[in-house]
Write an enzyme that holds these catalytic residues in place. Structure first.
Site, PDB file in Angstrom:
ATOM      1  CG  ASP A  67      78.269  47.693   9.631  1.00 42.13           C
ATOM      2  OD1 ASP A  67      78.016  48.419  10.608  1.00 42.13           O
ATOM      3  OD2 ASP A  67      78.374  46.459   9.721  1.00 42.13           O
ATOM      4  CG  ASN A 136      77.011  34.995   8.179  1.00 47.77           C
ATOM      5  OD1 ASN A 136      77.652  35.789   8.865  1.00 47.77           O
ATOM      6  ND2 ASN A 136      76.286  35.373   7.145  1.00 47.77           N
ATOM      7  CG  HIS A 138      78.397  39.137   9.223  1.00 46.33           C
ATOM      8  ND1 HIS A 138      77.077  38.879   8.918  1.00 46.33           N
ATOM      9  CD2 HIS A 138      78.356  39.961  10.303  1.00 46.33           C
ATOM     10  CE1 HIS A 138      76.305  39.512   9.778  1.00 46.33           C
ATOM     11  NE2 HIS A 138      77.057  40.178  10.630  1.00 46.33           N
ATOM     12  CD  GLU A 143      76.398  38.848   5.202  1.00 50.83           C
ATOM     13  OE1 GLU A 143      76.927  38.045   6.000  1.00 50.83           O
ATOM     14  OE2 GLU A 143      75.223  39.251   5.323  1.00 50.83           O
TER      15      GLU A 143
HETATM   16  C1  GLP Z   1      75.469  42.909  12.522  1.00 56.44           C
HETATM   17  C2  GLP Z   1      76.576  43.954  12.296  1.00 56.44           C
HETATM   18  C3  GLP Z   1      77.901  43.443  12.772  1.00 56.44           C
HETATM   19  C4  GLP Z   1      77.663  42.718  14.078  1.00 56.44           C
HETATM   20  C5  GLP Z   1      76.957  41.429  13.809  1.00 56.44           C
HETATM   21  C6  GLP Z   1      76.540  40.655  15.042  1.00 56.44           C
HETATM   22  O1  GLP Z   1      74.684  42.667  11.450  1.00 56.44           O
HETATM   23  N1  GLP Z   1      76.709  44.455  10.961  1.00 56.44           N
HETATM   24  O2  GLP Z   1      78.816  44.509  12.899  1.00 56.44           O
HETATM   25  O3  GLP Z   1      78.893  42.408  14.700  1.00 56.44           O
HETATM   26  O4  GLP Z   1      75.900  41.609  12.901  1.00 56.44           O
HETATM   27  O5  GLP Z   1      75.426  41.218  15.652  1.00 56.44           O
HETATM   28  P1  GLP Z   1      74.976  40.880  17.128  1.00 56.44           P
HETATM   29  O6  GLP Z   1      76.004  41.476  18.035  1.00 56.44           O
HETATM   30  O7  GLP Z   1      73.633  41.530  17.279  1.00 56.44           O
HETATM   31  O8  GLP Z   1      74.940  39.388  17.232  1.00 56.44           O
END
Ligand code: GLP
Length: 245
Positions: A67, A136, A138, A143
């Site tokens: 992404d 959440n 995702h 989402e």
């Molecule tokens: C982000 C990314 C995801 C990631 C998730 C968790 O927004 N788009 O690919 O896995 O949220 O992030 P974190 O590892 O900082 O908790």
């Protein structure tokens, strides 16, 4: 699903890096699906160390990232392109043209989504897809409520995601509200999925994802239907899932 429970974040990163390294050693031109966020930072550090020690090379490795934020240029320090360069690509012998991330500044977003899908079709399937887990549920930026069959698409980020990620921007207002993300369809077509999860704050959503119903309300729950998922999680993150398996 195979589960590796590790003592802490460092051991989780070590295990995930070892699995990725094994993938590269067994297939040097592997197509890796890569993730951003705070979770994989340690994993990328271990991969850089392993590469520097001469254990494996990225010379033939190809990558597609999940992404990118809409509106951030590749040089913006908050962009996922910049994240990947600074945490991994700049420190290993990967060829720049073999690293792919959706463009958040494409003038035609729909066209960019089509281009990214065509690219994945052309160079795929993904051999190993690395994932983190959003608070959440995702994966990528898919989402809650998003269809399991979507391919690359633009999403409006949920309040939960904006709250979680705004800490990385100098102000909440600077955080983009839209992103491009590879869809769950592409993630599910990966040959193997490696999801890493750390910390007590992820314990509840991890349990919902792997011990609850498969539902678009918890996007990661679809992984229960993937034939080759490896979960690497530290003991704090595993606290609730353990009792429900
Ligand atoms: C982000 C990314 C995801 C990631 C998730 C968790 O927004 N788009 O690919 O896995 O949220 O992030 P974190 O590892 O900082 O908790």
């Amino acid at each position: 699903m195979r589960i590796y429970k590790t003592e802490n974040y460092d051991a989780m990163s070590e295990k995930a890096a070892a699995l990725i390294a094994a993938q590269i050693v067994s297939k040097p031109d592997s197509l890796l699906g890569l993730a951003t966020g705070s979770t994989p930072i340690g994993t990328y550090q271990k991969l850089v160390q392993g590469h520097r020690a001469g254990f494996f090379s990225f010379a033939d490795v190809r990558t597609v990232n999940l992404d990118e934020y809409v509106g951030l240029s590749p040089t913006d320090e908050q962009s996922y392109r910049h994240f990947m360069q600074s945490h991994l690509f700049d420190h290993v012998d990967i060829a720049n043209e073999n690293t792919h991330i959706p463009s958040g500044t494409a003038s035609d977003i729909q066209e960019e989504c089509r281009r990214y899908d065509a690219l994945i079709d052309a160079i795929g399937p993904i051999d190993l897809q690395l994932l983190g887990l959003g608070h959440n549920g995702h994966i990528g930026f898919n989402e809650p409520g998003s269809s399991f069959t979507l391919r690359t698409h633009a999403v409006e980020l949920s309040k939960s995601t904006v709250n979680a990620n705004a800490r990385l921007f100098s102000s909440r207002e600077e955080m983009p509200r839209y992103a491009l993300t590879m869809g769950i369809g592409a993630i599910m077509r990966a040959r193997r999925v490696l999801i890493e999860v750390s910390g007590e704050d992820k314990a509840s959503i991890l349990a919902s994802a792997f011990a609850g119903p498969v539902t678009p309300e918890v996007p990661a729950s679809i992984l229960q239907l993937h034939p080759d998922v490896v979960l690497v999680a530290d003991s704090a993150a595993m606290r609730e899932l353990e009792g429900r398996l």
